[in-house]
Design an enzyme around this catalytic site. Structure first.
Site, short mmCIF file in Angstrom:
data_model
loop_
_atom_site.label_atom_id
_atom_site.label_comp_id
_atom_site.label_asym_id
_atom_site.label_seq_id
_atom_site.Cartn_x
_atom_site.Cartn_y
_atom_site.Cartn_z
N GLU A 49 0.87 -1.17 0.00
CA GLU A 49 0.00 0.00 0.00
C GLU A 49 0.91 1.23 0.00
O GLU A 49 1.70 1.42 0.92
CB GLU A 49 -0.88 -0.02 1.26
CG GLU A 49 -1.81 1.16 1.38
CD GLU A 49 -2.55 1.16 2.74
OE1 GLU A 49 -2.67 0.11 3.38
OE2 GLU A 49 -2.99 2.25 3.15
N ASP A 60 -4.13 10.42 10.15
CA ASP A 60 -2.83 9.87 10.50
C ASP A 60 -2.25 10.44 11.78
O ASP A 60 -2.36 11.63 12.05
CB ASP A 60 -1.84 10.09 9.34
CG ASP A 60 -2.14 9.18 8.17
OD1 ASP A 60 -2.20 7.96 8.39
OD2 ASP A 60 -2.35 9.68 7.05
#
Lengths: 266, 406
Positions: A49, A60
């Site tokens: 990924e 994040d």
């Protein structure tokens, strides 16, 4: 069927979960991120990924933020993401891109779907593209023949969860917990419940991400999910080591032990 | 004009909060359930007499509404002799318009059974307002503030702490308002079960742009009646500064149907649009997605957000509320940049001519009024939202004018 779907089907027939490894493109530089991806693939990652570094990554935690800042400072953009995607798929491993929505919109939705396809990418994970806004992207990714992967959350109500899961192709990304990416000391029990709830609606494979960082956690998740997604723990190794070569050695060791953990799960 | 059009179906669809092609919802799935609950709660309470009465009482007995209007006759000499009417949101408790929205959202927080609120703040005005409402209603409060801004606005940091809030300096990215919003979003994704995010402007995912506007429209509702009472007619133009755009949409909204009234938003032009160092999302940006909604924003070719620059911490934001983007595109409102220098001249001028020290944010609107007044001449009446007071800016102003002397 995408390379990603083929690989997941093959692993299912082998009765084991996939190991999906995440790295931001161009971290710390384009060439070094290619070297890191080679290490991941050689040491047992089944699927890669590739993160599109973004200035405002609200899903994040600090580790991926720092890596993205470094990649951006070193000039990573759409061109570099696609170059690294192509490099990865040339290693004969399925690869997907994870990106926040604005970079796709600015590149051009149709053009981006085509570019992913021409780099032999299998699909795109869109963590902030809410279903209400997703029709243009779903249409273009279908036309281009790539998978669109949305993130399902423990807070999703049943009807909503069914919509999200049904919109996914390739796999459904199950967020293991309420929160952002990062290493955690344990995997939330909500992950297993969420996987079970998703399987009530769809046949699509379900892969679990957020907070999986140790071989023990990977093994636990691999016992019930179709795939285990690890990102922050891999990046942390590279951020912490004084030089990149040592980082790659440590990365090889961690990757191998994560892969072993996943292979021993069932 | 609250009608919002779903791009895909072409039918009005308020549930997803579109303003033409702008607005909408671009968020992690983890927040969707909370946003749905909030949207539903907002819609319900808009017509709930108990809620309306509760908020109305807070306005009257706590924040000091209705705020007055003041005619600025001496300042008007510098604005082409136009009639200048100031809507005095600076006189609200906590010193700016921000309290209107915060009291509304704090009441909603209680209704949703949540015990903790978080907020982002740039200049500190929204943070102070949130900390105030949290103290009043017994809610835990955490305010995220860019490290850069905690230095520029240290007085407001001290105020928030006195009010019992925790202030978290944000050290990621550009360390300003944009990054404070990112950090607040990350907190919210993690703690959404017991936490409400009191977003301070008309940006962000649906329902925030609509909800925050609805809590601020009281500014325009009051001002419209007050100006008509004073002058016997509608003003020729309504002016307000625009960062995210909450004070502007609050005063614009009730005038949208009055097509004779020009609506003029003044963006932070920083060192000038041509220098690239500014915070003018509409005048100097292009459409994109930031912080959960589509609108105009400052960005590079890849869609990475560009850093904004302004002497005013409260306008130092690379985006703008989606309804402003829509009003701009359909030509109902105009948006112009005002440089730091122009704003500081107006800041000083209002202080010396009227005895009112405005916030530097607000000074952008006053500088715009000087230009528009000169364009329209002495027959014109301009209504300006005096969105905040300048006590917090005294240090910035002292440094700015001191530097000019050198």
């Amino acid at each position: 069927m995408s390379h990603l779907s083929e690989r997941l089907a093959q692993l299912k027939s082998e009765n084991r979960a996939a190991f999906i490894a995440y790295l931001p493109a161009g971290f710390p530089t384009v060439e070094k991120s290619k070297a890191a991806i080679e290490v991941l693939v050689k040491n047992g990652a089944d699927i890669i990924e590739i993160g599109f570094p973004y200035s405002d990554p609200i899903m994040d935690g600090p580790i991926i933020q720092e890596a993205a800042d470094i990649a951006l400072a070193n000039g990573a953009g759409a061109k570099e993401v696609l170059e690294i995607l192509e490099f990865t798929t040339n290693l004969n491993v399925p690869a997907v891109v994870m990106t926040y929505w604005n970079p796709i919109e600015q590149y051009g939705i149709s053009k981006f779907a085509d570019a992913i396809k021409s780099a032999n990418g299998s699909g795109v994970i869109t963590p902030d593209l809410s279903l209400e806004e997703a029709n243009p992207w779903i249409n273009e990714s279908n036309r281009a023949g790539i998978d669109n992967i949305f993130v399902a959350a423990p807070s999703s109500l049943p009807e909503r969860l069914n919509h999200v899961a049904s919109a996914c192709s390739g796999f459904v990304y199950a967020a293991s917990l309420m929160g952002v990416t990062g290493t955690r000391t344990s995997v939330s029990s909500s992950a297993k419940d969420l996987v079970a709830r998703i399987r009530e609606s769809v046949q699509t494979p379900v892969c679990v991400g957020l907070g999986v960082s140790t071989p023990e956690q990977a093994k636990e998740v691999a016992s019930y999910a179709d795939g285990v997604i690890v990102g922050s723990a891999l990046i942390k190794i590279l951020l912490e080591q004084p030089d990149f070569e040592t980082g790659l050695k440590e990365l090889a060791t961690l990757t191998k032990s994560l892969a072993d953990g996943i292979r021993q799960a069932r | 004009m609250s009608t919002t059009t779903d791009l895909t179906g072409g039918k009005p669809d308020v549930s997803v909060g579109h303003f033409g092609e702008y607005g909408g919802r671009f968020v992690p799935e983890a927040l969707v359930a909370a946003l749905d609950e909030l949207a539903q709660m907002h819609a319900q309470t808009q017509t709930d007499p108990t809620f309306i009465a509760e908020l109305d009482e807070l306005h009257r007995t706590y924040s000091g509404r209705p705020s007055i209007i003041t005619e600025a006759k001496r300042f008007a000499c510098y604005a082409g002799g136009a009639r200048i009417i100031l809507k005095r949101e600076d006189l609200n408790h906590t010193g700016s318009h921000k309290i209107n929205n915060v009291l509304g959202q704090a009441l909603l927080t209680k209704r949703m059974g949540k015990s903790r609120v978080i907020a982002e703040t740039g200049a500190g005005q929204h943070g102070v307002a949130t900390a105030t409402a949290a103290a009043l209603m017994g809610l835990d409060c955490v305010v995220y503030m860019g490290e850069e801004d905690t230095k520029r606005q240290s007085l407001n940091v001290a105020r928030m702490k006195l009010l019992g809030a925790e202030v978290v300096p944000v050290t990621s990215g550009s360390r300003t308002l944009k990054d404070a919003i990112n950090e607040a979003m990350r907190d919210w994704v993690t703690n959404v079960a017991d936490t409400h995010y009191i977003l301070g402007t008309v940006a962000g995912p649906h329902p925030f742009p609509t909800m925050v506007r609805d809590f601020h429209r009281i500014i325009g509702d009051e001002a419209r009646a007050q100006v008509i009472e004073l002058t016997g007619k509608l003003p020729d133009a309504v002016l307000a500064c625009v960062g995210g755009g909450s004070n502007a949409i609050g005063i614009f909204y009730p005038f949208i149907q009055d097509t004779s009234v020009r609506l003029i938003g003044l963006e932070a032009g920083g060192d000038g649009i041509e220098t690239g160092r500014h915070a003018s999302a509409i005048s100097g940006g292009r459409p994109g997605v930031l912080h959960g909604a589509r609108s105009y924003m400052l960005q590079d070719k890849d869609g990475q957000t560009r850093e904004s620059h302004s002497i005013s911490a409260g306008l130092d934001y690379p985006g703008v509320g989606p309804e402003h983007a829509y009003l701009h595109d359909i030509g109902r409102a105009e948006y112009r940049p005002i440089t730091d220098k122009e704003a500081m001249e107006a800041f000083s001028l209002l202080s010396r001519t009227e005895g009112i020290i405005p916030a530097i944010e607000t000074a952008h609107a006053l500088a715009g009024a000087m230009k528009v007044g000169n364009e329209l001449g002495p027959k014109a009446t301009l209504l300006i939202n005096l969105s905040g007071r300048g006590d917090k800016d005294v240090e910035t102003a002292a440094n700015y004018f001191e530097n000019l002397k050198m």
